[in-house]
Structure formats: structure tokens, C-alpha cells
Design a protein around this motif. Structure first.
Motif, PDB file in Angstrom:
ATOM      1  N   GLN A   1       0.817  -1.226   0.000  1.00 43.57           N
ATOM      2  CA  GLN A   1       0.000   0.000   0.000  1.00 43.57           C
ATOM      3  C   GLN A   1       0.845   1.267   0.000  1.00 43.57           C
ATOM      4  O   GLN A   1       0.635   2.152  -0.813  1.00 43.57           O
ATOM      5  CB  GLN A   1      -1.019   0.017   1.154  1.00 43.57           C
ATOM      6  CG  GLN A   1      -1.899  -1.214   1.246  1.00 43.57           C
ATOM      7  CD  GLN A   1      -2.712  -1.506   0.006  1.00 43.57           C
ATOM      8  OE1 GLN A   1      -2.616  -0.825  -1.008  1.00 43.57           O
ATOM      9  NE2 GLN A   1      -3.486  -2.575   0.044  1.00 43.57           N
ATOM     10  N   SER A   2       1.805   1.387   0.912  1.00 40.70           N
ATOM     11  CA  SER A   2       2.718   2.536   0.902  1.00 40.70           C
ATOM     12  C   SER A   2       4.021   2.138   1.584  1.00 40.70           C
ATOM     13  O   SER A   2       4.028   1.289   2.479  1.00 40.70           O
ATOM     14  CB  SER A   2       2.100   3.726   1.640  1.00 40.70           C
ATOM     15  OG  SER A   2       3.034   4.795   1.746  1.00 40.70           O
TER      16      SER A   2
ATOM     17  N   VAL B   1      -1.091   5.190  -4.623  1.00 36.23           N
ATOM     18  CA  VAL B   1      -0.357   6.448  -4.805  1.00 36.23           C
ATOM     19  C   VAL B   1      -1.302   7.608  -4.525  1.00 36.23           C
ATOM     20  O   VAL B   1      -2.448   7.615  -4.993  1.00 36.23           O
ATOM     21  CB  VAL B   1       0.209   6.567  -6.231  1.00 36.23           C
ATOM     22  CG1 VAL B   1       0.901   7.909  -6.424  1.00 36.23           C
ATOM     23  CG2 VAL B   1       1.172   5.428  -6.515  1.00 36.23           C
ATOM     24  N   GLY B   2      -0.825   8.602  -3.784  1.00 39.63           N
ATOM     25  CA  GLY B   2      -1.611   9.815  -3.581  1.00 39.63           C
ATOM     26  C   GLY B   2      -2.583   9.762  -2.428  1.00 39.63           C
ATOM     27  O   GLY B   2      -3.578  10.506  -2.421  1.00 39.63           O
ATOM     28  N   PHE B   3      -2.307   8.929  -1.419  1.00 39.53           N
ATOM     29  CA  PHE B   3      -3.153   8.929  -0.217  1.00 39.53           C
ATOM     30  C   PHE B   3      -3.140  10.323   0.412  1.00 39.53           C
ATOM     31  O   PHE B   3      -2.127  11.025   0.339  1.00 39.53           O
ATOM     32  CB  PHE B   3      -2.634   7.890   0.777  1.00 39.53           C
ATOM     33  CG  PHE B   3      -3.513   7.690   1.978  1.00 39.53           C
ATOM     34  CD1 PHE B   3      -4.640   6.900   1.901  1.00 39.53           C
ATOM     35  CD2 PHE B   3      -3.215   8.314   3.183  1.00 39.53           C
ATOM     36  CE1 PHE B   3      -5.457   6.713   3.006  1.00 39.53           C
ATOM     37  CE2 PHE B   3      -4.024   8.142   4.293  1.00 39.53           C
ATOM     38  CZ  PHE B   3      -5.155   7.341   4.204  1.00 39.53           C
ATOM     39  N   PRO B   4      -4.240  10.761   1.009  1.00 36.26           N
ATOM     40  CA  PRO B   4      -4.298  12.120   1.568  1.00 36.26           C
ATOM     41  C   PRO B   4      -3.093  12.444   2.448  1.00 36.26           C
ATOM     42  O   PRO B   4      -2.733  11.667   3.348  1.00 36.26           O
ATOM     43  CB  PRO B   4      -5.593  12.103   2.383  1.00 36.26           C
ATOM     44  CG  PRO B   4      -6.461  11.142   1.653  1.00 36.26           C
ATOM     45  CD  PRO B   4      -5.538  10.071   1.153  1.00 36.26           C
TER      46      PRO B   4
ATOM     47  N   GLU C   1       9.829   7.281  -0.229  1.00 40.40           N
ATOM     48  CA  GLU C   1       9.926   6.096   0.634  1.00 40.40           C
ATOM     49  C   GLU C   1       9.252   4.899  -0.027  1.00 40.40           C
ATOM     50  O   GLU C   1       9.743   3.768   0.064  1.00 40.40           O
ATOM     51  CB  GLU C   1       9.288   6.385   1.993  1.00 40.40           C
ATOM     52  CG  GLU C   1      10.191   7.125   2.956  1.00 40.40           C
ATOM     53  CD  GLU C   1      11.397   6.273   3.321  1.00 40.40           C
ATOM     54  OE1 GLU C   1      11.241   5.343   4.156  1.00 40.40           O
ATOM     55  OE2 GLU C   1      12.497   6.513   2.776  1.00 40.40           O
ATOM     56  N   THR C   2       8.139   5.141  -0.694  1.00 36.88           N
ATOM     57  CA  THR C   2       7.490   4.053  -1.418  1.00 36.88           C
ATOM     58  C   THR C   2       8.399   3.515  -2.514  1.00 36.88           C
ATOM     59  O   THR C   2       8.556   2.293  -2.670  1.00 36.88           O
ATOM     60  CB  THR C   2       6.153   4.526  -2.023  1.00 36.88           C
ATOM     61  OG1 THR C   2       5.237   4.826  -0.964  1.00 36.88           O
ATOM     62  CG2 THR C   2       5.538   3.468  -2.925  1.00 36.88           C
TER      63      THR C   2
ATOM     64  N   ARG D   1      11.600   3.605  -2.561  1.00 35.11           N
ATOM     65  CA  ARG D   1      12.708   2.893  -1.904  1.00 35.11           C
ATOM     66  C   ARG D   1      12.290   1.472  -1.550  1.00 35.11           C
ATOM     67  O   ARG D   1      13.018   0.497  -1.852  1.00 35.11           O
ATOM     68  CB  ARG D   1      13.139   3.643  -0.642  1.00 35.11           C
ATOM     69  CG  ARG D   1      14.232   2.897   0.165  1.00 35.11           C
ATOM     70  CD  ARG D   1      14.523   3.570   1.491  1.00 35.11           C
ATOM     71  NE  ARG D   1      13.408   3.499   2.422  1.00 35.11           N
ATOM     72  CZ  ARG D   1      13.134   2.448   3.200  1.00 35.11           C
ATOM     73  NH1 ARG D   1      13.899   1.354   3.135  1.00 35.11           N
ATOM     74  NH2 ARG D   1      12.116   2.470   4.029  1.00 35.11           N
ATOM     75  N   VAL D   2      11.125   1.328  -0.924  1.00 38.42           N
ATOM     76  CA  VAL D   2      10.678   0.002  -0.499  1.00 38.42           C
ATOM     77  C   VAL D   2      10.378  -0.877  -1.713  1.00 38.42           C
ATOM     78  O   VAL D   2      10.675  -2.077  -1.716  1.00 38.42           O
ATOM     79  CB  VAL D   2       9.443   0.113   0.418  1.00 38.42           C
ATOM     80  CG1 VAL D   2       8.906  -1.272   0.775  1.00 38.42           C
ATOM     81  CG2 VAL D   2       9.800   0.881   1.694  1.00 38.42           C
ATOM     82  N   VAL D   3       9.843  -0.289  -2.774  1.00 33.68           N
ATOM     83  CA  VAL D   3       9.585  -1.054  -3.995  1.00 33.68           C
ATOM     84  C   VAL D   3      10.889  -1.592  -4.569  1.00 33.68           C
ATOM     85  O   VAL D   3      10.974  -2.763  -4.973  1.00 33.68           O
ATOM     86  CB  VAL D   3       8.843  -0.182  -5.027  1.00 33.68           C
ATOM     87  CG1 VAL D   3       8.864  -0.826  -6.410  1.00 33.68           C
ATOM     88  CG2 VAL D   3       7.402   0.055  -4.578  1.00 33.68           C
ATOM     89  N   ARG D   4      11.912  -0.758  -4.593  1.00 32.54           N
ATOM     90  CA  ARG D   4      13.208  -1.222  -5.126  1.00 32.54           C
ATOM     91  C   ARG D   4      13.794  -2.325  -4.260  1.00 32.54           C
ATOM     92  O   ARG D   4      14.343  -3.309  -4.771  1.00 32.54           O
ATOM     93  CB  ARG D   4      14.177  -0.040  -5.223  1.00 32.54           C
ATOM     94  CG  ARG D   4      13.806   0.974  -6.315  1.00 32.54           C
ATOM     95  CD  ARG D   4      14.892   2.034  -6.460  1.00 32.54           C
ATOM     96  NE  ARG D   4      14.580   2.982  -7.537  1.00 32.54           N
ATOM     97  CZ  ARG D   4      14.107   4.214  -7.338  1.00 32.54           C
ATOM     98  NH1 ARG D   4      13.918   4.654  -6.083  1.00 32.54           N
ATOM     99  NH2 ARG D   4      13.830   4.998  -8.352  1.00 32.54           N
ATOM    100  N   GLU D   5      13.696  -2.178  -2.939  1.00 34.27           N
ATOM    101  CA  GLU D   5      14.252  -3.196  -2.044  1.00 34.27           C
ATOM    102  C   GLU D   5      13.429  -4.483  -2.073  1.00 34.27           C
ATOM    103  O   GLU D   5      13.970  -5.571  -1.864  1.00 34.27           O
ATOM    104  CB  GLU D   5      14.329  -2.652  -0.613  1.00 34.27           C
ATOM    105  CG  GLU D   5      15.345  -1.537  -0.427  1.00 34.27           C
ATOM    106  CD  GLU D   5      15.490  -1.118   1.030  1.00 34.27           C
ATOM    107  OE1 GLU D   5      15.270  -1.967   1.921  1.00 34.27           O
ATOM    108  OE2 GLU D   5      15.827   0.063   1.278  1.00 34.27           O
ATOM    109  N   SER D   6      12.129  -4.366  -2.342  1.00 32.07           N
ATOM    110  CA  SER D   6      11.258  -5.542  -2.307  1.00 32.07           C
ATOM    111  C   SER D   6      11.407  -6.416  -3.540  1.00 32.07           C
ATOM    112  O   SER D   6      11.154  -7.617  -3.484  1.00 32.07           O
ATOM    113  CB  SER D   6       9.798  -5.101  -2.167  1.00 32.07           C
ATOM    114  OG  SER D   6       9.576  -4.413  -0.954  1.00 32.07           O
TER     115      SER D   6
END
Length: 512
Positions: free
Chosen positions: A273-274, A314-317, A326-327, A329-334
Motif C-alpha cells: 500500500q505505501s 499512490v496519492g493517499f491524503p 519512501e514508497t 525505496r521500499v519497492v526497489r528493495e522488495s
């Protein structure tokens, strides 16, 4: 003279739970004497079925537009043929209720997520009373597995182990529409799986809104891992998948069970999710990025070839550029093999709908495009790494839209990657793999969203293993005429419903 059968058409939107619910709706209508319009030869079908059922989703903003657009297209048909009946069920029906009939007064029946078994009676009542019938229950009275089911596939099946959700994610309306989690008895689940295998099914997917929290209703936090291990004891069940788990409830005993149970596939859908801890807190996701990445590390430690997929919003309030970074970053690491990515949309009735700092649409779109680019690069690199490997593929129908043009067949590898594979030149028809059979092929090219396996044309790996799933598919092919879609016969619902008696929580097999 044979009477023309009354026909039905169930149109499904949304998640796998809806797909399985639609199989139950089809089973109910078949039991009530209706015939699937797709099962008739092309030249015997009417312009539209006698009963059209929309099984709806309410998760995304465009769900409303899609439903009312589809209903609008049926309006002139209803005007020409008043006997045509239109029903709307699922999450949108549970949410909007009588509003649907106000906006589309030509709809005959509206039913909710908790009373899909009422559809045939509601259709009869609407026909008799000559007015729309709206019936929405607030809670589940009987588990849907008690209903008859007409599966879409002869060799693959869905099995619900729970319904509902106890979480309070601020962006999600599902708990309000599906209710609190209700768990099935383990013995009933296993009995259903054994019945599916007896019908020729070789692959099952266990379903739940939070599938790994299974057992919460009867106080056993290790119940899901135990269930996976029990699936491994069912003879003839070759592939077991599950969706979707929640990171907050994902325990190490489940990883152990996945790694140690041969028929549990090395694929995992883990919704992120984020990647921003601040946004995760605002979403009430009850885990943070460090915990999420730790789960993936432990999965890959025990299952090195696991393919992991995810969901990202993407784009949560209130999401800032720093949160979005940060998203990324986590996507790249995941290193996800693929991701279902969504632009946040306001869903009335959710806490996030009234939050301050709604992100401008143009900002959300720009971030979304950047995320897609990053994930595409990761997915492509992961698929290129599959080149040269021999994979076992479960042959499927409908997976390859261009198969007729490319002279390939398609299916899913053990890690759930889509594979398009070539057949040896001159292969006799009797030796061709059937849907439901297994083939072993060599990957020759990894594309961003699929694998190509043309090894059979290059002197590489190609072998076919006949399965009971393929036999079950073949047995259906003599049904109907040209253009008819053959599906398995209706299966009766499983008896004995309700939560199991309370049991003492036990320690996991690993002793952790």
C-alpha cells in the motif's frame, strides 16, 4: 418440441472473492432452472440473456461509473423486452442499496454481499409483484460455501476459508460491506478441497479478505499455517495458492508451512500500500516498512525462488514527495515480480474520504507514472533472470490473448508467472497438452509482463504430463455446439456451517 431455456449472464467486477461469489450465483440460477447463455451454441443465443446479473465492486472510484454505464446500455433492451430481468449484487449493491433503483429504475433486483442465496427468490418476487425488489442484510446468516456452485474451470478452483475483515484501514470500505471476519471449520475446508480434487481439480486458491488471519474467530493464531500443511496431505492436489494475506498478521509459521509443503506454490501476494511509515500509520495498516521488508527477507531465505507481488496506492491524503520517495525505496528493495498500482480515489463512507490535504490529481498522476516506470524495470529484470530456466507450467484457457496469432499456448508457472510457450513443429493433435495438463518448457525470453518459452522450437526442453485436470477439461468438450463455453456441472453446497468449537492455541511446528 423442446422449450427454449431461460438464460442467465453473470457479469463480474472486482476481486477473486467476487469471482467465486459469481460461481455461486451461477450455481443458484442453474439449480433454479436457468441456463448459462455462454453454454449455448453461438447461433442459438438471443441478443441478451433473460436474466443479467452484475456482481459489483466498490473499491475503486470508477466502479460506480462502470456499473451505471453498463446498466445504461441495457435500458433500451429492457424497454423492448420488459421480461428481461436485471439484478445488481455485490459490494456496490451493499453500499448504494435503494440508490441503484433510483438511478436506474429499470433494475429488477438489488441484493447484498450477505444474501446472494436470495437471488432466485427475489427474481421470482420481482416478476410476480412487477416491481423492484431490494434486499440487503447487515450480517452473514449462512456461510456462502453452503450454496451450490458452478465453477468456471474444470481443473482449477477457489475455496473460501473466511469472509469479512476485522481491520479498519482508512481507505477501505470492504469491512463495512463484507462485515466482521467469519471463519469456516478446518474440516469443512479440507472436505471441500477433497471434493474438488475428486472432480478433477489440480489447483486451488484459498480465499479470504485477510486470509492469514484465519483462526481469529476460534482463537488459534497458527490455524492458517496448519491449514496449509493439511492441504499438503490431500492426494492429487498439485498446487495450492492463497490470497490475500495482511503483513501485520503474517507469522513465521506460515513461511515454514509454505517452504515445507511441496504443493504450496512459491508465490506470495503481499499488499504494501505505501512505503512511508507516516502514511501507513494514517492508513491504519498496523505495520511499518521495516517489518514488511523483514517478512520478504524471511520468505526469500526459505523460498529463494518465490515470486512476490503487491498492491500500492499512490496519492493517499497528505502524501508528500518524501513519502512517495519512501514508497519507491521500499519497492526497489522488495523486488516485486509485479505490482497492482492504484491512484487513490475518495470512497464515501471511509475515514480517508474526509481527511485534509487531498493530493491534487495532477500530482497523483505524475507520481503514479514514476512508480510504474520503476516497477516495470524491476519486473522486466526479474523476468529476464528466468531466461534459460526450465519451468513447469499448468496449461490454461484464456490466458494468452494472442495465442492464435503466435501459435503458442499459455499457462502459469509454479511461481504464478504467465508463460506463453511454443509446441514442437508437427506435434500430433493427440499429443498436444490440454488445459489442466502440465508441461515443462524452457524460457527463451523474459518480457516485462510475461515469459516466452520457445524451447520446443530450438531443440530444448518440452514435455507433457497428462493430469486428471486435463482429463476433466477434455470430458467437457463434447458439450454444446460451436462457440459454446463448457463448464463443470453444478456442485452442491457443503453441509455443516458455523465457527468451530473453541480450542486451545497450540505452538507452531517450528517451536518459534
Amino acid at each position: 418440441m423442446t422449450a427454449t431455456p431461460k438464460t442467465y449472464d453473470v457479469r463480474t467486477h472486482g476481486c477473486q472473492m467476487n469471482v467465486h461469489d459469481s460461481e455461486r450465483l451461477a450455481g443458484l440460477l442453474e439449480t433454479a432452472g436457468y441456463t448459462d447463455i455462454a453454454s449455448l451454441p453461438s447461433d442459438e443465443r438471443g441478443e441478451v440473456a433473460d436474466v443479467v446479473v452484475f456482481n459489483t465492486c466498490a473499491v475503486r472510484e470508477n466502479a460506480d461509473n462502470k456499473l451505471y454505464g453498463n446498466l445504461g446500455m441495457l435500458r433500451p433492451l429492457k424497454q423492448r423486452n420488459p421480461d428481461l430481468q436485471i439484478a445488481v449484487g455485490g459490494c456496490m449493491a451493499q453500499k448504494d442499496r435503494a440508490t441503484i433503483v433510483e438511478k436506474a429504475p429499470w433494475v429488477d433486483v438489488v441484493f447484498g454481499t450477505h444474501n446472494i442465496g436470495s437471488l432466485p427468490a427475489l427474481l421470482d418476487r420481482a416478476r410476480h409483484n412487477e416491481e423492484a425488489q431490494v434486499e440487503i442484510l447487515e450480517s452473514l446468516e449462512t456461510f456462502p460455501s453452503t450454496l451450490p456452485t458452478r465453477r468456471d474451470s474444470a481443473y482449477s478452483g477457489w475455496t473460501s476459508i473466511s469472509v469479512g475483515c476485522n481491520n479498519t484501514c482508512t481507505f477501505c470500505i470492504v469491512p463495512a460491506l463484507r462485515g466482521k471476519e467469519k471463519d469456516r471449520r478446518p474440516g469443512e475446508i479440507l472436505a471441500e478441497l477433497e471434493a474438488l480434487v475428486a472432480q478433477g481439480v489440480v489447483e486451488v486458491t484459498l480465499l479470504g479478505q485477510n486470509v492469514n488471519s484465519y483462526g481469529v474467530e476460534f482463537g488459534d493464531k497458527y490455524a492458517f499455517g496448519k491449514l496449509l500443511r493439511s492441504c499438503g496431505e490431500i492426494e492429487g492436489l498439485e498446487r495450492v495458492r492463497f490470497t490475500s494475506p495482511h503483513p501485520a498478521a503474517f507469522t513465521d509459521d506460515v513461511i515454514d508451512a509454505m517452504a515445507q509443503t511441496p504443493n504450496v506454490m512459491p508465490s506470495l501476494h503481499m499488499p504494501l500500500q505505501s512505503g512511508s511509515d507516516r502514511v501507513l500509520k494514517a492508513m491504519r495498516r498496523s505495520y511499518r516498512s521495516k517489518k514488511f521488508l523483514g517478512i520478504l527477507d524471511r520468505v526469500r531465505e526459505q523460498i529463494p525462488d518465490a515470486a512476490i507481488t503487491t498492491d500500492i496506492i499512490v496519492g493517499f491524503p497528505g502524501e508528500t514527495e518524501e513519502d512517495f520517495q519512501e514508497t519507491l525505496r521500499v519497492v526497489r528493495e522488495s523486488r516485486f515480480s509485479s505490482a497492482f498500482t492504484f491512484q487513490y480515489s475518495i470512497r464515501p463512507g471511509t475515514p480517508a474520504a474526509t481527511m485534509a490535504d487531498q493530493v491534487p490529481k495532477e500530482v497523483v498522476q505524475e507520481r503514479y507514472e514514476r512508480l510504474i516506470q520503476v516497477q516495470e524495470e524491476i519486473s522486466w529484470a526479474g523476468n529476464r533472470a528466468q531466461e534459460g530456466r526450465d519451468l513447469e507450467v499448468l496449461v490454461a484457457t484464456g490466458e494468452g490473448r494472442k495465442d492464435s496469432e503466435t501459435a503458442r499456448l499459455s499457462g502459469r508457472s509454479r511461481d504464478n508467472r504467465l508463460v506463453h510457450f511454443a509446441l514442437p513443429e508437427g506435434l500430433p493433435e493427440a499429443e498436444r497438452p490440454r488445459p489442466g495438463d502440465m508441461v515443462t518448457v524452457g524460457v527463451t525470453y523474459g518480457a516485462p509482463h510475461h515469459l516466452v518459452a520457445d524451447s520446443a522450437l530450438e531443440g530444448g526442453a518440452f514435455s507433457v504430463r497428462r493430469t486428471r485436470g486435463g482429463d476433466a477439461w477434455a470430458a467437457l468438450q463434447d458439450q454444446g455446439g460451436e462457440g459454446a463455453v463448457a463448464k463443470p456441472n453444478v456442485s452442491l453446497g457443503m453441509p455443516r456451517i458455523g465457527a468451530p468449537e473453541p480450542v486451545e492455541a497450540s505452538e507452531p511446528a517450528c517451536g518459534a
